[in-house]
Design an enzyme around this catalytic site. Structure first.
Site, PDB file in Angstrom:
ATOM      1  N   TYR A 169       0.918  -1.327   0.013  1.00 33.05           N
ATOM      2  CA  TYR A 169      -0.062   0.134  -0.068  1.00 33.05           C
ATOM      3  C   TYR A 169       1.074   1.283  -0.063  1.00 33.05           C
ATOM      4  O   TYR A 169       1.570   1.456   0.790  1.00 33.05           O
ATOM      5  CB  TYR A 169      -0.950   0.011   0.955  1.00 33.05           C
ATOM      6  CG  TYR A 169      -1.912   1.124   1.408  1.00 33.05           C
ATOM      7  CD1 TYR A 169      -2.922   1.052   0.564  1.00 33.05           C
ATOM      8  CD2 TYR A 169      -1.475   2.176   2.266  1.00 33.05           C
ATOM      9  CE1 TYR A 169      -3.972   2.323   0.674  1.00 33.05           C
ATOM     10  CE2 TYR A 169      -2.198   3.397   2.502  1.00 33.05           C
ATOM     11  CZ  TYR A 169      -3.397   3.252   1.747  1.00 33.05           C
ATOM     12  OH  TYR A 169      -4.398   4.518   1.868  1.00 33.05           O
TER      13      TYR A 169
ATOM     14  N   LYS B  85       4.651   9.282   8.360  1.00 32.03           N
ATOM     15  CA  LYS B  85       4.687   8.649   9.711  1.00 32.03           C
ATOM     16  C   LYS B  85       5.873   9.028  10.552  1.00 32.03           C
ATOM     17  O   LYS B  85       5.713  10.214  11.064  1.00 32.03           O
ATOM     18  CB  LYS B  85       4.653   7.061   9.711  1.00 32.03           C
ATOM     19  CG  LYS B  85       3.448   6.625   8.749  1.00 32.03           C
ATOM     20  CD  LYS B  85       3.183   5.122   8.958  1.00 32.03           C
ATOM     21  CE  LYS B  85       2.161   4.570   7.964  1.00 32.03           C
ATOM     22  NZ  LYS B  85       0.780   4.882   8.318  1.00 32.03           N
TER      23      LYS B  85
ATOM     24  N   ASP C  37       9.459   2.740  -0.607  1.00 31.76           N
ATOM     25  CA  ASP C  37       8.372   3.552   0.280  1.00 31.76           C
ATOM     26  C   ASP C  37       8.696   3.112   1.639  1.00 31.76           C
ATOM     27  O   ASP C  37       8.332   2.026   2.270  1.00 31.76           O
ATOM     28  CB  ASP C  37       6.990   2.911  -0.263  1.00 31.76           C
ATOM     29  CG  ASP C  37       5.709   3.284   0.692  1.00 31.76           C
ATOM     30  OD1 ASP C  37       6.313   3.857   1.941  1.00 31.76           O
ATOM     31  OD2 ASP C  37       4.589   3.285   0.411  1.00 31.76           O
TER      32      ASP C  37
HETATM   33  N1  HOZ Z   1      -1.265   3.730   6.168  1.00 30.61           N
HETATM   34  C1  HOZ Z   1      -1.873   3.214   7.377  1.00 30.61           C
HETATM   35  C2  HOZ Z   1      -1.378   1.906   7.567  1.00 30.61           C
HETATM   36  N2  HOZ Z   1      -1.710   0.785   6.753  1.00 30.61           N
HETATM   37  C3  HOZ Z   1      -3.070   3.210   7.606  1.00 30.61           C
HETATM   38  C4  HOZ Z   1      -3.617   4.600   7.997  1.00 30.61           C
HETATM   39  C5  HOZ Z   1      -5.008   4.864   7.224  1.00 30.61           C
HETATM   40  O1  HOZ Z   1      -5.250   4.196   6.327  1.00 30.61           O
HETATM   41  O2  HOZ Z   1      -5.680   5.329   8.077  1.00 30.61           O
END
Ligand code: HOZ
Length: 428
Positions: free
Chosen positions: A143, A266, A238
């Site tokens: 993702y 993050k 990433d």
């Molecule tokens: N990107 C985050 C971890 N997969 C998730 C945060 C979100 O989508 O709220």
């Protein structure tokens, strides 16, 4: 008792789609009511009903030093007195860029943005602009945020909600995104061969965290590096999850593999909305205003976000033992959970790397999206709720990594292990 959370969730659904501002928060795949959080300090979250939870989400990664860290809070308060935004350059942005460049390998220039999505979206545009090619390769279950190009066989919330095709992403965009199974180097080689001179970039989570925690097999990342060198493809790490979490220099440092471009999010924002993308000067100088690859943001380099991120990164840089402590804690948790799971005789897999860890109820190795998706996710739901009732806040999906923070105590870890023992005896 979560009466207030229940009430807030009902109320939220009247004004916010699904009651949440990001889908994974809705507990949709595990069922039940998402907790509405009132405050957090250190390793603990407190919900609207004043229940306390040991937090293994850490805001999905950023809170590596724990919540409301005194130094970070003080820095934010001081900056706020000098305004929260200028939309003009500041010395603080230079200090942030210099600090990042001093910590991570292979970054000559870095551009700040406001989220990991923006960082990955911009890196792909840059790779396309630089190479003059259109297609990208990403990996199933990885993702990279919610830009159109990435919503193809994506992990995280897309996998959790089992969305096969995202309406609104045009076929044209989706067709330019090619996918392979994570860890399948032969499939990448074949795809590159079939699309000779058309691939602008390969983007990968060097340790995947959006289908649980999935480790790169030995040689996988090195093989991708070789393919990119041979075929003039921009290799993008990433590091939104792994950056500043696995080591000061992230996965590049920890795994000894160099990327051409790296994206961050993050931890880099210390809990504020921050992302960044950076890399080799030769590529980065194509970004406007140096080059014509346009990318911009009103709040990019925002002073509050910068000071929160800078203070967090500086603490990590000045105290590298934090990484050893975090890893030791995570290994302690892994080994003891392993022991408790073994006693039950149910099939399980615990994947761990640095301070990232996840549990799949599976009788086979979990090293790609297929193996993560074929695990017993019904059992995961029961485990999740049994743990929540015992005050342990795990990600509400097996397609997410847990993130440890450095203020977790041995007592917290032991309570988590004991909660697992009780939970398993309740649900099995
Ligand atoms: N990107 C985050 C971890 N997969 C998730 C945060 C979100 O989508 O709220």
């Amino acid at each position: 008792m979560i009466e207030k959370s229940k009430h807030l969730f009902e109320r939220a659904q009247q004004s916010i789609p699904g009651g949440v501002n990001s889908p994974v928060r809705a507990f949709k795949s595990v069922g039940g009511t998402p907790l509405f959080i009132k405050k957090a300090k250190g390793a603990y979250l407190y919900d609207a009903d004043d229940n306390r939870y040991i937090d293994y989400i850490a805001s999905w990664g950023p809170m590596i030093l724990g919540h409301a860290h005194d130094e970070v809070v003080k820095a934010i308060q001081e900056q706020a007195l000098s305004s929260t935004s200028y939309g003009a350059p500041t010395e603080l942005e230079i200090e942030m860029a210099e600090l990042i460049i001093s910590m991570v390998p292979n970054v000559d220039l870095i551009r700040m943005v406001s989220s990991g999505t923006e960082a990955c979206m911009s890196a792909i545009r840059l790779a396309r602009g630089y190479t003059g090619k259109n297609k990208i390769i990403k990996f199933e279950g990885c993702y990279h945020g919610h830009a159109d190009s990435f919503l193809v066989k994506a992990g995280s919330g897309v996998a959790t909600l089992n969305i096969q095709t995202v309406p609104g992403v045009t076929a044209g965009v989706a067709n330019d995104t090619l996918t392979c199974a994570y860890n399948d180097l032969a499939a990448v080689e074949q795809l590159v061969e079939e699309n000779k001179n058309q691939i602008a970039a390969i983007i990968v989570e060097p340790v995947a965290g959006n289908m649980g925690c999935i480790l790169p097999q030995p040689g996988f990342l090195e093989g991708l590096r070789r393919i990119c060198d041979k075929e003039n493809i921009v290799f993008i790490f990433d590091e939104v999850m792994t950056g500043f979490r696995l080591a000061p220099g992230g996965a590049q440092e920890k795994l000894h593999v160099n990327a051409d471009l790296v994206t961050y999010g993050k931890v880099i924002g210390g809990g504020m909305p921050v992302g960044a993308f950076g890399g080799k000067k030769e590529i980065m100088q194509h970004i406007a205003p140096l080059g014509n690859v346009y990318q911009a943001g009103t709040l990019s380099g925002n002073p509050i976000a910068m000071i929160a991120g800078y203070t967090t990164l500086k603490i990590l840089k000045d105290h590298p033992h934090i990484y050893h402590e975090l890893e030791e804690k995570t290994i302690y948790l892994r080994d003891n959970l392993h022991r408790v799971f073994l006693e039950t005789k149910i099939p399980f897999v615990i994947n761990q790397f640095g301070s990232m860890i996840s549990v799949h109820f599976s009788n086979h190795a979990v090293n790609d999206f297929g193996s993560a998706a074929s695990a017993n996710n019904e059992l995961f739901k029961k485990y999740f709720h049994a743990m929540l009732q015992r005050g342990i806040y795990l990600p509400p999906s097996a397609f997410e990594s847990w993130f440890l923070n450095n203020v977790l105590t041995k007592e917290d870890l032991d309570n988590t292990i004991e909660a697992t023992r009780e939970s398993l005896s309740e649900i099995l």
